[in-house]
Scaffold this motif. Structure first.
Motif, PDB file in Angstrom:
ATOM      1  N   LYS A 243      26.222   9.675  -3.502  1.00  0.00           N
ATOM      2  CA  LYS A 243      26.449  10.356  -4.077  1.00  0.00           C
ATOM      3  C   LYS A 243      24.404  10.960  -3.852  1.00  0.00           C
ATOM      4  N   GLY A 244      23.374  10.007  -3.068  1.00  0.00           N
ATOM      5  CA  GLY A 244      23.232  10.859  -1.944  1.00  0.00           C
ATOM      6  C   GLY A 244      22.810  11.410  -1.728  1.00  0.00           C
ATOM      7  N   TRP A 245      23.976  11.508  -0.138  1.00  0.00           N
ATOM      8  CA  TRP A 245      24.149  11.866   0.235  1.00  0.00           C
ATOM      9  C   TRP A 245      24.381  13.123   0.132  1.00  0.00           C
ATOM     10  N   ALA A 246      25.358  12.838  -0.661  1.00  0.00           N
ATOM     11  CA  ALA A 246      26.190  14.099  -1.490  1.00  0.00           C
ATOM     12  C   ALA A 246      25.790  15.019  -1.980  1.00  0.00           C
ATOM     13  N   GLY A 247      23.877  15.008  -2.861  1.00  0.00           N
ATOM     14  CA  GLY A 247      23.475  15.767  -3.398  1.00  0.00           C
ATOM     15  C   GLY A 247      22.744  15.702  -2.084  1.00  0.00           C
ATOM     16  N   VAL A 248      22.656  15.708  -0.268  1.00  0.00           N
ATOM     17  CA  VAL A 248      21.899  16.474   0.330  1.00  0.00           C
ATOM     18  C   VAL A 248      22.799  17.610   0.524  1.00  0.00           C
ATOM     19  N   LEU A 249      23.683  16.822   1.286  1.00  0.00           N
ATOM     20  CA  LEU A 249      24.724  18.034   1.445  1.00  0.00           C
ATOM     21  C   LEU A 249      25.155  19.094   0.695  1.00  0.00           C
ATOM     22  N   LEU A 250      25.090  18.945  -1.138  1.00  0.00           N
ATOM     23  CA  LEU A 250      25.258  19.842  -2.094  1.00  0.00           C
ATOM     24  C   LEU A 250      23.875  20.916  -1.477  1.00  0.00           C
ATOM     25  N   ALA A 251      22.287  20.400  -0.875  1.00  0.00           N
ATOM     26  CA  ALA A 251      21.505  21.492  -0.893  1.00  0.00           C
ATOM     27  C   ALA A 251      21.579  21.930   0.586  1.00  0.00           C
ATOM     28  N   VAL A 252      22.014  20.721   1.212  1.00  0.00           N
ATOM     29  CA  VAL A 252      22.330  22.130   2.154  1.00  0.00           C
ATOM     30  C   VAL A 252      23.008  23.264   2.402  1.00  0.00           C
ATOM     31  N   ILE A 253      24.494  23.142   1.367  1.00  0.00           N
ATOM     32  CA  ILE A 253      25.036  24.140   1.261  1.00  0.00           C
ATOM     33  C   ILE A 253      24.711  25.589   0.548  1.00  0.00           C
TER      34      ILE A 253
ATOM     35  N   LYS B 246       8.960  30.405  -2.124  1.00  0.00           N
ATOM     36  CA  LYS B 246       7.458  29.796  -2.360  1.00  0.00           C
ATOM     37  C   LYS B 246       7.452  28.557  -3.340  1.00  0.00           C
ATOM     38  N   ILE B 247       8.591  28.172  -4.194  1.00  0.00           N
ATOM     39  CA  ILE B 247       9.025  26.756  -5.172  1.00  0.00           C
ATOM     40  C   ILE B 247       8.253  25.633  -3.942  1.00  0.00           C
ATOM     41  N   MET B 248      10.416  25.904  -3.276  1.00  0.00           N
ATOM     42  CA  MET B 248       9.788  25.236  -2.690  1.00  0.00           C
ATOM     43  C   MET B 248       9.004  24.674  -1.700  1.00  0.00           C
ATOM     44  N   CYS B 249       8.514  25.716  -0.953  1.00  0.00           N
ATOM     45  CA  CYS B 249       7.201  25.971   0.084  1.00  0.00           C
ATOM     46  C   CYS B 249       5.610  24.360  -0.139  1.00  0.00           C
ATOM     47  N   TYR B 250       5.865  24.305  -2.095  1.00  0.00           N
ATOM     48  CA  TYR B 250       4.993  24.223  -3.099  1.00  0.00           C
ATOM     49  C   TYR B 250       5.993  22.888  -2.985  1.00  0.00           C
ATOM     50  N   ALA B 251       6.706  22.323  -3.448  1.00  0.00           N
ATOM     51  CA  ALA B 251       7.598  21.339  -3.405  1.00  0.00           C
ATOM     52  C   ALA B 251       7.221  20.387  -2.027  1.00  0.00           C
ATOM     53  N   ILE B 252       6.739  21.039  -0.658  1.00  0.00           N
ATOM     54  CA  ILE B 252       7.252  19.902   0.630  1.00  0.00           C
ATOM     55  C   ILE B 252       5.200  19.751  -0.034  1.00  0.00           C
ATOM     56  N   CYS B 253       4.168  20.617  -0.620  1.00  0.00           N
ATOM     57  CA  CYS B 253       3.127  19.895  -0.304  1.00  0.00           C
ATOM     58  C   CYS B 253       3.422  18.541  -1.384  1.00  0.00           C
ATOM     59  N   ALA B 254       4.099  19.341  -2.930  1.00  0.00           N
ATOM     60  CA  ALA B 254       4.288  18.106  -3.313  1.00  0.00           C
ATOM     61  C   ALA B 254       4.590  16.406  -3.046  1.00  0.00           C
TER      62      ALA B 254
ATOM     63  N   THR C  60      12.870  27.733   5.282  1.00  0.00           N
ATOM     64  CA  THR C  60      12.214  26.537   4.812  1.00  0.00           C
ATOM     65  C   THR C  60      13.075  25.703   3.410  1.00  0.00           C
ATOM     66  N   GLY C  61      14.370  26.171   3.141  1.00  0.00           N
ATOM     67  CA  GLY C  61      14.612  25.172   2.645  1.00  0.00           C
ATOM     68  C   GLY C  61      15.062  23.944   2.951  1.00  0.00           C
ATOM     69  N   LEU C  62      15.908  24.257   4.537  1.00  0.00           N
ATOM     70  CA  LEU C  62      16.268  22.801   5.550  1.00  0.00           C
ATOM     71  C   LEU C  62      14.913  22.505   6.036  1.00  0.00           C
ATOM     72  N   THR C  63      13.774  22.920   5.918  1.00  0.00           N
ATOM     73  CA  THR C  63      12.203  21.884   5.976  1.00  0.00           C
ATOM     74  C   THR C  63      12.287  20.544   4.653  1.00  0.00           C
ATOM     75  N   LEU C  64      12.395  21.418   3.806  1.00  0.00           N
ATOM     76  CA  LEU C  64      12.146  20.768   2.961  1.00  0.00           C
ATOM     77  C   LEU C  64      12.719  19.445   2.575  1.00  0.00           C
ATOM     78  N   ILE C  65      14.588  19.913   2.735  1.00  0.00           N
ATOM     79  CA  ILE C  65      15.323  18.984   2.922  1.00  0.00           C
ATOM     80  C   ILE C  65      15.192  17.771   3.771  1.00  0.00           C
ATOM     81  N   GLY C  66      14.435  18.405   5.536  1.00  0.00           N
ATOM     82  CA  GLY C  66      14.207  17.521   6.391  1.00  0.00           C
ATOM     83  C   GLY C  66      12.984  16.699   5.954  1.00  0.00           C
TER      84      GLY C  66
END
Length: 390
Positions: A25-35, A66-74, A226-232
């Motif tokens: 489920k976790g990897w499926a969630g990561v794959l979904l986020a990447v897509i 912008k929120i994804m950048c904030y999410a990296i800080c969080a 930005t999105g891929l950086t957050l996921i990474g």
């Protein structure tokens, strides 16, 4: 003293315990986020007609980025606060330093397209400067400035952390010092003679790597990065907290003296995770600036550091995914409240933090995972208050 291989760690609430691997489920969630980031968002923004209900507007795209950048800080805050027990109110400084390093490069990319049609940035021409200051020496090099995005926040965090942790400063005293450091930096950047644009900061960016920054394809590339950086960073953080290093961090959070008695040096571990979290915030700031289009000293305000802590607390400390959810929830609410009820936004933020502290000690992620237990806890608290009042 010999180092024990079985480091005793005080038990945390069950909500913070997660499996070593993500699982299906976790990897499926990561794959979904990447897509969603790399495929769905570009299609909805660039290919779907603007009059379609499925169209992702440029405003929505910019807000999510912008929120994804904030999410990296969080996420960075969760590593230092949730897993190490060190509350920092100065991470806004590292975010701004990364943003300024990127902003310096973007200002030099303007070239002669500025208001004064000069080789120098407009604010330098306005101040009658004849050449760029020494710390702008490598500002025309993208590679050099990207190195500064990492090195400047990392070096400042390392030096500050070394003296603070070696002096055994912790708790509220450490939080106050980090906020004081951020406030001092903000006052410094407000001064025109420092060469950072003073109160106005940097804005009116034109190009990045010679490519117009305002064109849709450029903004989409920045969004995807930005999105891929957050996921990474999320995957890196999850791997990190399940290593021996991560177990030591959690032991430091729960019982630092016991860690020392077991032969570990907390200074090295705290300094390493503190520096890493600062670098993460610096990278987030560098991604933030070209998409938002401005960086100024207000990013170093006391409120900025406090908000990062609020995102983490609202989402759920020591969960990794919780702070990301908290960043999206709080900033999404902020975007709506500041438009619909601008005068009530700060009241809502304060009330939200109080409610989370009293009734949701594990944040939103705790409510999602254990809704029955949270409701039961609220009932017990209300019953106890009723008994006290009686």
């Amino acid at each position: 003293m010999t180092t024990s291989s079985a480091l005793p760690v005080l038990a945390m609430p069950s909500i913070s315990v997660s499996r070593r691997t993500l699982g299906f489920k976790g990897w499926a969630g990561v794959l979904l986020a990447v897509i969603l980031v790399a495929a769905v968002a570009p299609v909805l923004n660039l290919l779907v007609p603007a009059d379609s209900v499925l169209h992702l507007s440029d405003y929505a795209l910019s807000l999510i980025a912008k929120i994804m950048c904030y999410a990296i800080c969080a996420l960075a805050m969760d590593l230092i606060w949730g897993y190490t027990g060190i509350l920092s109110l100065g991470h806004g400084l590292f975010f701004a330093l990364g943003g300024y390093a990127m902003g310096m490069y973007l200002m030099r990319q303007i070239g002669r397209d500025g208001s004064y049609h000069a080789d120098l940035p407009d604010f330098m021409v306005f101040l009658d400067w004849k050449q760029v200051p020494w710390h702008w020496t490598f500002s025309e090099s993208f590679i050099a400035q990207m190195l500064l995005v990492v090195l400047v926040p990392g070096l400042i965090a390392f030096v500050f952390g070394f003296f603070a942790f070696r002096s055994r400063i912790k708790g509220v005293y450490f939080s106050i010092i980090t906020q004081a450091m951020t406030y001092a930096a903000m006052l410094l950047f407000f001064r025109n003679e420092t060469g950072f644009g003073g109160n106005n900061g940097f804005t009116d960016f034109k190009r990045i790597l010679g490519i117009p920054i305002a064109q849709p394809s450029t903004r989409m590339v920045l969004f995807v990065i930005t999105g891929l950086t957050l996921i990474g960073f999320f995957l890196m953080a999850r791997w990190l907290v399940h290593t021996k290093f991560g177990r030591v961090l959690q032991a430091i959070r729960d019982a630092e003296n016991r860690v020392m008695f077991c032969g570990y040096n907390p200074l090295a571990y705290k300094l390493a995770i503190w520096t890493l979290s600062a670098v993460m915030c610096g990278i987030a700031g560098a991604l933030y600036v070209p998409q938002v289009g401005i960086i100024n000293p207000s990013e170093m305000s006391a409120a900025s550091g406090i908000e990062i802590a609020i995102w983490t607390a609202v989402g759920g400390r020591a969960t990794l995914i919780g702070p990301i959810i908290g960043a999206f929830f709080v900033n999404g609410a902020k975007s709506w409240f500041t438009v619909a009820f601008p005068e009530f936004w700060l009241y809502f933020l304060g009330a939200l933090f109080i409610l989370v502290t009293l009734f949701l000690p594990h944040g939103v992620i705790g409510l999602l995972r254990h809704p029955v237990g949270i409701v039961s806890g609220i009932k017990k608290l209300l019953n106890k208050n009723a008994e006290v009042n009686a």
